[in-house]
Design an enzyme around this catalytic site. Sequence first.
Site, PDB file in Angstrom:
ATOM      1  N   GLY A  46       0.829  -1.203   0.000  1.00 33.73           N
ATOM      2  CA  GLY A  46       0.000   0.000   0.000  1.00 33.73           C
ATOM      3  C   GLY A  46       0.858   1.245   0.000  1.00 33.73           C
ATOM      4  O   GLY A  46       2.000   1.226   0.483  1.00 33.73           O
ATOM      5  N   GLN A  51       2.952  10.035   1.133  1.00 32.12           N
ATOM      6  CA  GLN A  51       4.250   9.332   1.128  1.00 32.12           C
ATOM      7  C   GLN A  51       5.084   9.673  -0.108  1.00 32.12           C
ATOM      8  O   GLN A  51       6.276   9.382  -0.146  1.00 32.12           O
ATOM      9  CB  GLN A  51       4.050   7.815   1.191  1.00 32.12           C
ATOM     10  CG  GLN A  51       3.498   7.334   2.525  1.00 32.12           C
ATOM     11  CD  GLN A  51       3.379   5.838   2.547  1.00 32.12           C
ATOM     12  OE1 GLN A  51       2.408   5.282   2.046  1.00 32.12           O
ATOM     13  NE2 GLN A  51       4.380   5.175   3.080  1.00 32.12           N
ATOM     14  N   CYS A  89       5.733  -0.016   7.180  1.00 33.11           N
ATOM     15  CA  CYS A  89       5.369   1.110   6.315  1.00 33.11           C
ATOM     16  C   CYS A  89       6.575   1.464   5.453  1.00 33.11           C
ATOM     17  O   CYS A  89       7.708   1.463   5.949  1.00 33.11           O
ATOM     18  CB  CYS A  89       4.983   2.297   7.186  1.00 33.11           C
ATOM     19  SG  CYS A  89       4.578   3.789   6.256  1.00 33.11           S
ATOM     20  N   LEU A  90       6.334   1.772   4.185  1.00 33.42           N
ATOM     21  CA  LEU A  90       7.437   2.123   3.287  1.00 33.42           C
ATOM     22  C   LEU A  90       8.166   3.391   3.751  1.00 33.42           C
ATOM     23  O   LEU A  90       9.323   3.597   3.389  1.00 33.42           O
ATOM     24  CB  LEU A  90       6.902   2.322   1.858  1.00 33.42           C
ATOM     25  CG  LEU A  90       6.383   1.047   1.177  1.00 33.42           C
ATOM     26  CD1 LEU A  90       5.649   1.396  -0.110  1.00 33.42           C
ATOM     27  CD2 LEU A  90       7.518   0.065   0.910  1.00 33.42           C
ATOM     28  N   HIS A 131      -4.410   1.283   7.368  1.00 35.59           N
ATOM     29  CA  HIS A 131      -3.083   1.912   7.422  1.00 35.59           C
ATOM     30  C   HIS A 131      -2.980   3.070   6.416  1.00 35.59           C
ATOM     31  O   HIS A 131      -2.543   4.167   6.759  1.00 35.59           O
ATOM     32  CB  HIS A 131      -2.030   0.829   7.141  1.00 35.59           C
ATOM     33  CG  HIS A 131      -0.621   1.310   7.081  1.00 35.59           C
ATOM     34  ND1 HIS A 131       0.353   0.863   7.953  1.00 35.59           N
ATOM     35  CD2 HIS A 131      -0.003   2.180   6.245  1.00 35.59           C
ATOM     36  CE1 HIS A 131       1.492   1.462   7.660  1.00 35.59           C
ATOM     37  NE2 HIS A 131       1.310   2.254   6.623  1.00 35.59           N
ATOM     38  N   GLU A 132      -3.410   2.808   5.174  1.00 36.65           N
ATOM     39  CA  GLU A 132      -3.264   3.835   4.118  1.00 36.65           C
ATOM     40  C   GLU A 132      -4.189   5.010   4.356  1.00 36.65           C
ATOM     41  O   GLU A 132      -3.808   6.173   4.160  1.00 36.65           O
ATOM     42  CB  GLU A 132      -3.504   3.229   2.735  1.00 36.65           C
ATOM     43  CG  GLU A 132      -2.563   2.104   2.337  1.00 36.65           C
ATOM     44  CD  GLU A 132      -1.098   2.376   2.609  1.00 36.65           C
ATOM     45  OE1 GLU A 132      -0.658   3.535   2.478  1.00 36.65           O
ATOM     46  OE2 GLU A 132      -0.386   1.421   2.978  1.00 36.65           O
ATOM     47  N   HIS A 135      -2.912   7.404   6.849  1.00 34.35           N
ATOM     48  CA  HIS A 135      -1.869   8.299   6.324  1.00 34.35           C
ATOM     49  C   HIS A 135      -2.476   9.625   5.861  1.00 34.35           C
ATOM     50  O   HIS A 135      -1.824  10.668   5.920  1.00 34.35           O
ATOM     51  CB  HIS A 135      -1.197   7.667   5.090  1.00 34.35           C
ATOM     52  CG  HIS A 135       0.024   6.853   5.382  1.00 34.35           C
ATOM     53  ND1 HIS A 135       1.151   7.376   5.947  1.00 34.35           N
ATOM     54  CD2 HIS A 135       0.300   5.539   5.136  1.00 34.35           C
ATOM     55  CE1 HIS A 135       2.076   6.415   6.050  1.00 34.35           C
ATOM     56  NE2 HIS A 135       1.588   5.286   5.570  1.00 34.35           N
TER      57      HIS A 135
HETATM   58 NI    NI Z   1       2.490   3.465   5.436  1.00 33.64          NI
END
Ligand code: NI
Length: 166
Positions: A46, A51, A89-90, A131-132, A135
């Site tokens: 995701g 991000q 998380c990226l 999660h997304e 953000h």
């Molecule tokens: Ni994330």
Amino acid sequence: MALRKIVLQGEECLRKKCRVVTDFNARLHTLLDDMRDTLLDSGGVGLAAPQVGVLRRVCVVMNEDEEIIELVNPEIIAAEGEQTGLEGCLSVPGKYGVVTRPDFVRVRAQDRHGKFFTVEDEGLTARCFCHEIEHLDGHLFVEHTDHLMEGEELEEYIRRMEEEDA
Ligand code: NI
């Protein structure tokens, strides 16, 4: 194909509340195309627009059939159950924490042309939706755990979980 740079925890844009998308134009389509490419390249499941430094309510989620779902102005409209598991998380590379999320969620969103739809899923994909979408309000998963794991501790945790599942 264009890859965008993924910003890391500590950058201001990850703390901001993102604005609603009102123009479903070529600029949005390019953003979504680039986010899809960036997600595929990253190996994650995701990615949210902040991000990649864009403060708009846009994210992409890969489900367990490896389909990428584009979500514009997404909202969780139903949630059921509970799951507790490892999450990363990226924007927080290499670090994972144990986070409790709903086991099932239903999301209402718009597609890249502005058409409303709902999508629902469970397990990992439900976790990813939560999660997304979080953000987009400037929140990171690290707020849900007081302990992040990496390296040997992480490997040990994964090994223990796999033993319990076996
Ligand atoms: Ni994330």
